[in-house]
Design a protein around this motif. Structure first.
Motif, PDB file in Angstrom:
ATOM      1  N   TYR A  58       0.858  -1.181   0.000  1.00 59.48           N
ATOM      2  CA  TYR A  58       0.000   0.000   0.000  1.00 59.48           C
ATOM      3  C   TYR A  58       0.895   1.232   0.000  1.00 59.48           C
ATOM      4  O   TYR A  58       2.089   1.152   0.289  1.00 59.48           O
ATOM      5  CB  TYR A  58      -0.922   0.023   1.234  1.00 59.48           C
ATOM      6  N   ALA A  59       0.321   2.377  -0.321  1.00 59.32           N
ATOM      7  CA  ALA A  59       1.012   3.663  -0.204  1.00 59.32           C
ATOM      8  C   ALA A  59       0.208   4.518   0.763  1.00 59.32           C
ATOM      9  O   ALA A  59      -1.019   4.603   0.662  1.00 59.32           O
ATOM     10  CB  ALA A  59       1.114   4.346  -1.563  1.00 59.32           C
ATOM     11  N   ALA A  60       0.889   5.138   1.711  1.00 65.94           N
ATOM     12  CA  ALA A  60       0.198   5.912   2.739  1.00 65.94           C
ATOM     13  C   ALA A  60      -0.172   7.318   2.273  1.00 65.94           C
ATOM     14  O   ALA A  60      -0.863   8.045   2.989  1.00 65.94           O
ATOM     15  CB  ALA A  60       1.072   6.000   3.988  1.00 65.94           C
ATOM     16  N   PRO A  68       8.045 -11.462  -7.756  1.00 68.23           N
ATOM     17  CA  PRO A  68       6.638 -11.287  -8.132  1.00 68.23           C
ATOM     18  C   PRO A  68       6.494 -10.632  -9.504  1.00 68.23           C
ATOM     19  O   PRO A  68       7.351  -9.861  -9.941  1.00 68.23           O
ATOM     20  CB  PRO A  68       6.084 -10.374  -7.025  1.00 68.23           C
ATOM     21  N   ASP A  69       5.383 -10.926 -10.168  1.00 69.65           N
ATOM     22  CA  ASP A  69       5.098 -10.310 -11.465  1.00 69.65           C
ATOM     23  C   ASP A  69       4.527  -8.913 -11.308  1.00 69.65           C
ATOM     24  O   ASP A  69       4.709  -8.061 -12.191  1.00 69.65           O
ATOM     25  CB  ASP A  69       4.089 -11.162 -12.242  1.00 69.65           C
ATOM     26  N   LEU A  70       3.819  -8.683 -10.215  1.00 64.77           N
ATOM     27  CA  LEU A  70       3.088  -7.438 -10.046  1.00 64.77           C
ATOM     28  C   LEU A  70       3.180  -6.961  -8.604  1.00 64.77           C
ATOM     29  O   LEU A  70       3.172  -7.774  -7.668  1.00 64.77           O
ATOM     30  CB  LEU A  70       1.621  -7.632 -10.435  1.00 64.77           C
ATOM     31  N   LEU A  71       3.266  -5.662  -8.429  1.00 60.31           N
ATOM     32  CA  LEU A  71       3.252  -5.027  -7.114  1.00 60.31           C
ATOM     33  C   LEU A  71       2.098  -4.041  -7.095  1.00 60.31           C
ATOM     34  O   LEU A  71       2.099  -3.052  -7.830  1.00 60.31           O
ATOM     35  CB  LEU A  71       4.579  -4.310  -6.855  1.00 60.31           C
ATOM     36  N   GLU A  72       1.101  -4.314  -6.254  1.00 59.71           N
ATOM     37  CA  GLU A  72      -0.064  -3.451  -6.159  1.00 59.71           C
ATOM     38  C   GLU A  72       0.051  -2.572  -4.924  1.00 59.71           C
ATOM     39  O   GLU A  72       0.302  -3.071  -3.820  1.00 59.71           O
ATOM     40  CB  GLU A  72      -1.349  -4.273  -6.088  1.00 59.71           C
ATOM     41  N   ARG A  73      -0.176  -1.257  -5.119  1.00 60.05           N
ATOM     42  CA  ARG A  73      -0.076  -0.308  -4.016  1.00 60.05           C
ATOM     43  C   ARG A  73      -1.269   0.647  -4.030  1.00 60.05           C
ATOM     44  O   ARG A  73      -1.177   1.771  -4.529  1.00 60.05           O
ATOM     45  CB  ARG A  73       1.230   0.485  -4.094  1.00 60.05           C
ATOM     46  N   PRO A  74      -2.408   0.237  -3.498  1.00 62.13           N
ATOM     47  CA  PRO A  74      -3.508   1.181  -3.356  1.00 62.13           C
ATOM     48  C   PRO A  74      -3.119   2.288  -2.388  1.00 62.13           C
ATOM     49  O   PRO A  74      -2.340   2.067  -1.454  1.00 62.13           O
ATOM     50  CB  PRO A  74      -4.642   0.327  -2.799  1.00 62.13           C
ATOM     51  N   ILE A  75      -3.609   3.487  -2.608  1.00 55.47           N
ATOM     52  CA  ILE A  75      -3.299   4.624  -1.751  1.00 55.47           C
ATOM     53  C   ILE A  75      -4.300   4.642  -0.599  1.00 55.47           C
ATOM     54  O   ILE A  75      -5.495   4.891  -0.801  1.00 55.47           O
ATOM     55  CB  ILE A  75      -3.336   5.939  -2.550  1.00 55.47           C
ATOM     56  N   ILE A  76      -3.810   4.337   0.596  1.00 50.21           N
ATOM     57  CA  ILE A  76      -4.658   4.252   1.786  1.00 50.21           C
ATOM     58  C   ILE A  76      -4.043   5.152   2.848  1.00 50.21           C
ATOM     59  O   ILE A  76      -2.999   4.818   3.430  1.00 50.21           O
ATOM     60  CB  ILE A  76      -4.767   2.801   2.305  1.00 50.21           C
ATOM     61  N   THR A  77      -4.658   6.268   3.096  1.00 52.56           N
ATOM     62  CA  THR A  77      -4.049   7.282   3.950  1.00 52.56           C
ATOM     63  C   THR A  77      -4.391   7.122   5.427  1.00 52.56           C
ATOM     64  O   THR A  77      -3.650   7.600   6.283  1.00 52.56           O
ATOM     65  CB  THR A  77      -4.480   8.681   3.500  1.00 52.56           C
ATOM     66  N   GLU A  78      -5.485   6.473   5.750  1.00 54.39           N
ATOM     67  CA  GLU A  78      -5.930   6.362   7.134  1.00 54.39           C
ATOM     68  C   GLU A  78      -5.479   5.047   7.745  1.00 54.39           C
ATOM     69  O   GLU A  78      -5.631   3.985   7.139  1.00 54.39           O
ATOM     70  CB  GLU A  78      -7.453   6.463   7.218  1.00 54.39           C
ATOM     71  N   LEU A  79      -4.943   5.121   8.976  1.00 46.11           N
ATOM     72  CA  LEU A  79      -4.475   3.920   9.654  1.00 46.11           C
ATOM     73  C   LEU A  79      -5.594   2.898   9.836  1.00 46.11           C
ATOM     74  O   LEU A  79      -5.371   1.693   9.663  1.00 46.11           O
ATOM     75  CB  LEU A  79      -3.874   4.286  11.017  1.00 46.11           C
ATOM     76  N   ALA A  80      -6.785   3.359  10.166  1.00 40.88           N
ATOM     77  CA  ALA A  80      -7.898   2.432  10.384  1.00 40.88           C
ATOM     78  C   ALA A  80      -8.169   1.602   9.132  1.00 40.88           C
ATOM     79  O   ALA A  80      -8.425   0.384   9.215  1.00 40.88           O
ATOM     80  CB  ALA A  80      -9.154   3.198  10.793  1.00 40.88           C
ATOM     81  N   GLN A  81      -8.095   2.228   7.966  1.00 42.75           N
ATOM     82  CA  GLN A  81      -8.312   1.499   6.717  1.00 42.75           C
ATOM     83  C   GLN A  81      -7.137   0.588   6.390  1.00 42.75           C
ATOM     84  O   GLN A  81      -7.323  -0.521   5.867  1.00 42.75           O
ATOM     85  CB  GLN A  81      -8.541   2.487   5.575  1.00 42.75           C
ATOM     86  N   GLN A  82      -5.922   1.018   6.703  1.00 43.38           N
ATOM     87  CA  GLN A  82      -4.755   0.158   6.511  1.00 43.38           C
ATOM     88  C   GLN A  82      -4.889  -1.112   7.351  1.00 43.38           C
ATOM     89  O   GLN A  82      -4.646  -2.228   6.876  1.00 43.38           O
ATOM     90  CB  GLN A  82      -3.484   0.915   6.883  1.00 43.38           C
ATOM     91  N   LEU A  83      -5.288  -0.935   8.598  1.00 44.26           N
ATOM     92  CA  LEU A  83      -5.473  -2.084   9.491  1.00 44.26           C
ATOM     93  C   LEU A  83      -6.572  -3.005   8.973  1.00 44.26           C
ATOM     94  O   LEU A  83      -6.416  -4.237   8.977  1.00 44.26           O
ATOM     95  CB  LEU A  83      -5.819  -1.597  10.896  1.00 44.26           C
ATOM     96  N   ALA A  84      -7.666  -2.426   8.516  1.00 46.76           N
ATOM     97  CA  ALA A  84      -8.771  -3.241   8.011  1.00 46.76           C
ATOM     98  C   ALA A  84      -8.347  -4.044   6.788  1.00 46.76           C
ATOM     99  O   ALA A  84      -8.687  -5.239   6.664  1.00 46.76           O
ATOM    100  CB  ALA A  84      -9.963  -2.339   7.674  1.00 46.76           C
ATOM    101  N   GLN A  85      -7.604  -3.423   5.887  1.00 45.95           N
ATOM    102  CA  GLN A  85      -7.156  -4.129   4.692  1.00 45.95           C
ATOM    103  C   GLN A  85      -6.123  -5.199   5.022  1.00 45.95           C
ATOM    104  O   GLN A  85      -6.095  -6.268   4.392  1.00 45.95           O
ATOM    105  CB  GLN A  85      -6.592  -3.125   3.678  1.00 45.95           C
ATOM    106  N   PHE A  86      -5.269  -4.925   6.003  1.00 42.64           N
ATOM    107  CA  PHE A  86      -4.310  -5.946   6.429  1.00 42.64           C
ATOM    108  C   PHE A  86      -5.042  -7.136   7.047  1.00 42.64           C
ATOM    109  O   PHE A  86      -4.735  -8.298   6.741  1.00 42.64           O
ATOM    110  CB  PHE A  86      -3.325  -5.350   7.434  1.00 42.64           C
ATOM    111  N   ARG A  87      -5.992  -6.862   7.907  1.00 42.14           N
ATOM    112  CA  ARG A  87      -6.753  -7.941   8.548  1.00 42.14           C
ATOM    113  C   ARG A  87      -7.483  -8.793   7.516  1.00 42.14           C
ATOM    114  O   ARG A  87      -7.596 -10.010   7.672  1.00 42.14           O
ATOM    115  CB  ARG A  87      -7.777  -7.350   9.534  1.00 42.14           C
ATOM    116  N   ALA A  88      -7.950  -8.159   6.442  1.00 39.24           N
ATOM    117  CA  ALA A  88      -8.666  -8.884   5.396  1.00 39.24           C
ATOM    118  C   ALA A  88      -7.732  -9.633   4.452  1.00 39.24           C
ATOM    119  O   ALA A  88      -8.200 -10.354   3.569  1.00 39.24           O
ATOM    120  CB  ALA A  88      -9.533  -7.909   4.607  1.00 39.24           C
ATOM    121  N   GLY A  89      -6.430  -9.470   4.629  1.00 30.09           N
ATOM    122  CA  GLY A  89      -5.470 -10.137   3.758  1.00 30.09           C
ATOM    123  C   GLY A  89      -5.253  -9.437   2.442  1.00 30.09           C
ATOM    124  O   GLY A  89      -4.670 -10.015   1.517  1.00 30.09           O
ATOM    125  N   ASN A  90      -5.686  -8.187   2.342  1.00 29.84           N
ATOM    126  CA  ASN A  90      -5.500  -7.417   1.109  1.00 29.84           C
ATOM    127  C   ASN A  90      -4.209  -6.617   1.109  1.00 29.84           C
ATOM    128  O   ASN A  90      -3.862  -5.996   0.110  1.00 29.84           O
ATOM    129  CB  ASN A  90      -6.688  -6.481   0.900  1.00 29.84           C
TER     130      ASN A  90
END
Length: 612
Positions: free
Chosen positions: A58-60, A258-280
């Protein structure tokens, strides 16, 4: 200094996390790195590595622009340059259980040598497929050549802020007088004087990147990328995501995996934590949110909890003093006293969540910082060692001695002063918390402190650069710079400990913070300190350079021109075990090119969580 925890608490946490026998990381590593049984111990799984897959990171924040030659900002460097472009040299990463030692290796330069008189640095450029630019127009997959290198250096030296650290034409303290080619493969760099930091400058992540000459009119380097680094930009949607695909022609054969590196822009810690917990997100999200570590590991017992080998070089937050008007900090005894009013152990507990980690059995050693902090390895001088000498007392909590010093300086009833800081979250939440902690130490000891916060740009210009000699020399502004009180500073990263001294402590440094031996003309600095730093800069023998650095530390601590971050500790990291080789490599201190150094051997193992 070391924190100690309860064995019962560790056992309880271990049970809550599913025990120490979880084999979710399989052959990629093991748990049991400390007595809690929770820490992951890196293991080299390269022989099992498989190419392919998608690495989800991800990118913060969003990127300002992609022009690596125009900017040394954290935005451009960390979100663009380190993926897309190469330097001439790079720092060698350490391999577990070893650590990086600050030595360099070739990147777009295959080899280099320094002349006997130390005034010429000659590099041989890499050739072949490993230098090919992006296949897309206008570079069309052509190989890098000397014209690209000369174009890149010229633009970097003229417009990049970091160019002032390298090009003597912009800064009399900078080493490089000229960069020319003696033949299509040989780069000749002339120095104005012997300078042992020059190799590190060409290795630093926020300095010179090599870009194709087509960036001058052939494509817009701020919005488009045509690189030959480990990753090629496949997609960029502002405020939304980055997608990078592996460069099949990267000079390191078989990397990235890896073939691909995906970095969605997620600025809020709460959303970063949620995406990590979901395995994204597979990669660490708690480096700057240590308060989340314990709960996250409890909730996700299959994740890997890792404590890095290396200590950080982070000086933030450090305290610098103002010398204008009737400032009490003109007297070194007052500066020394304020350092002695800082309870280092209490700071560690408040800022680093130390008590909570200890209660969970996750104890980690911390080290007292000197002006060159513990992350700089042998350049650090331990204030608790006999070698430091008597000035070490200035880096220890001693309110009684502080009271005596203030009284001797004429402030028996304490002082009234002002604290200046950045009110925005530019430097992260720890900085803002530390501003309050520092003020609490001083007011608790009877000092009167008024806290003044301000927007980042105002703080940067008036306080971070408040005494920069260049600012006062331009337009006769010497009587308009400076302040009365103390400021809480966030120090920029540097390529080496010596570059830090040159950049922030030397009177000609680009980020000079102001200091004076007599309380007058703080923008002129301290001639003795300048001389000590320049001697260190000119010393090519590493052992002698370390010894000279220790002399600088002793002098700085005696004068107490700045109070460094009180302690250094290693922050925990959490990863999903689907990333193979986590923790195998660690980059050199303060160097941010994790994707071409620290993470270069990562691979995706779909037999591990969060896939299963």
């Amino acid at each position: 200094m070391a924190a100690t925890g309860s064995a019962a608490a560790a056992a309880a946490f271990l049970a809550a996390c599913g025990g120490g026998d979880d084999d979710g990381d399989g052959g990629s590593g093991s748990t049991g790195g400390n007595s809690s049984g929770l820490e992951y111990t890196p293991v080299d799984s390269t022989s099992q590595a498989k190419a392919g897959g998608t690495l989800k990171h991800y990118a913060a924040a969003d990127i300002a622009h992609f022009d690596a030659l125009a900017s040394n900002s954290a935005s451009t460097v960390n979100f663009g340059s380190v993926f897309a472009y190469n330097r001439l040299l790079k720092f060698k990463s350490g391999k577990y259980p070893g650590v990086a030692d600050g030595t360099s290796e070739g990147e777009m330069a295959e080899s280099w040598e320094v002349s006997p008189d130390k005034l010429t640095l000659t590099m041989k450029l890499r050739q072949g497929n490993g230098t090919k630019w992006d296949d897309r127009a206008p570079t069309n997959g052509r190989a890098m050549d000397m014209d690209d290198v000369l174009y890149s250096y010229k633009k970097f030296a003229e417009v990049n802020p970091s160019g002032a650290n390298v090009a003597n034409s912009r800064n009399p303290l900078a080493p490089v007088v000229s960069v020319t080619a003696s033949d299509p493969r040989t780069l000749v760099i002339k120095l104005n004087k012997p300078d042992a930091t020059v190799i590190g400058l060409f290795s630093a992540t926020d300095h010179l990147y090599i870009m194709p000459r087509e960036a001058e009119g052939g494509f817009d380097p701020k919005t488009e990328v045509r690189g030959n680094g480990p990753w090629l930009l496949q997609e960029y949607t502002p405020s939304t995501r980055f997608a990078w695909k592996k460069n099949p022609n990267y000079y390191v054969t078989g990397r990235p995996f890896p073939d691909l590196l995906e970095r969605p822009i997620i600025t809020e810690l709460a959303q970063q934590l949620a995406q990590f917990r979901a395995g994204n997100i597979y990669t660490d999200i708690v480096q700057n949110a240590q308060q989340e570590v314990i709960q996250l590991k409890k909730d996700l017992p299959k994740t890997l909890l890792q404590l890095p080998q290396s200590y950080p070089t982070n000086l933030t937050p450090s305290m610098w003093f103002g010398y204008e008007g009737n400032s009490p900090f003109k007297d070194a005894r007052v500066r020394q006293a304020f350092s002695m009013l800082i309870d280092r152990e209490a700071f560690h507990g408040a800022i680093n969540n130390a008590d909570a980690f200890a209660a969970a059995g996750l104890d980690s050693e911390v080290k007292l910082n000197s002006p060159i902090v513990a992350g700089w390895g042998p350049y650090w001088l331990d204030p608790e060692s006999k070698d430091f000498g008597d000035n070490a007392k200035n880096l220890k909590f001693n309110p009684e001695e502080a009271k005596k010093l203030l009284s001797a300086a004429g402030f028996a009833n304490g002082i009234t002063t002002e604290s200046f800081s950045n009110q925005e979250l530019t430097y992260g939440p720890t900085y803002n918390q530390a501003v309050e902690v520092y003020a609490g130490f001083f007011t608790g000891a009877g000092q009167k402190v008024t806290q003044t916060t301000m927007p980042y740009t105002q703080f940067l210009n008036s306080y971070y650069f408040g005494y920069r000699s260049g600012a006062s020399a331009q337009g006769g502004a010497g009587d308009k710079v400076g302040y009365n009180g103390y400021s809480i500073q966030a120090e920029r990263p540097y390529a080496s400990a010596v570059n830090l001294m040159l950049g922030s402590w030397h009177s000609s440094g680009g980020a000079f913070h102001g200091l004076t031996p007599d309380g007058m003309n703080a923008f002129k600095g301290d001639p003795k300190l300048d001389d000590l730093i320049q001697k260190t800069q000119a010393e090519f023998d590493t052992g002698k350079q370390v010894s000279l650095t220790h002399d600088v530390i002793r002098y700085m601590t005696g004068q107490m021109y700045m109070v460094p971050r009180p302690v250094a500790n290693r922050g925990y990291q959490i990863f999903w075990p689907a990333i193979g080789n986590v923790g195998l490599n660690e980059r050199w201190a303060g160097n941010n090119a994790v994707w071409s150094e620290e993470y270069q051997n990562w691979w995706i193992d779909t037999t591990k969580a969060p896939f299963v």
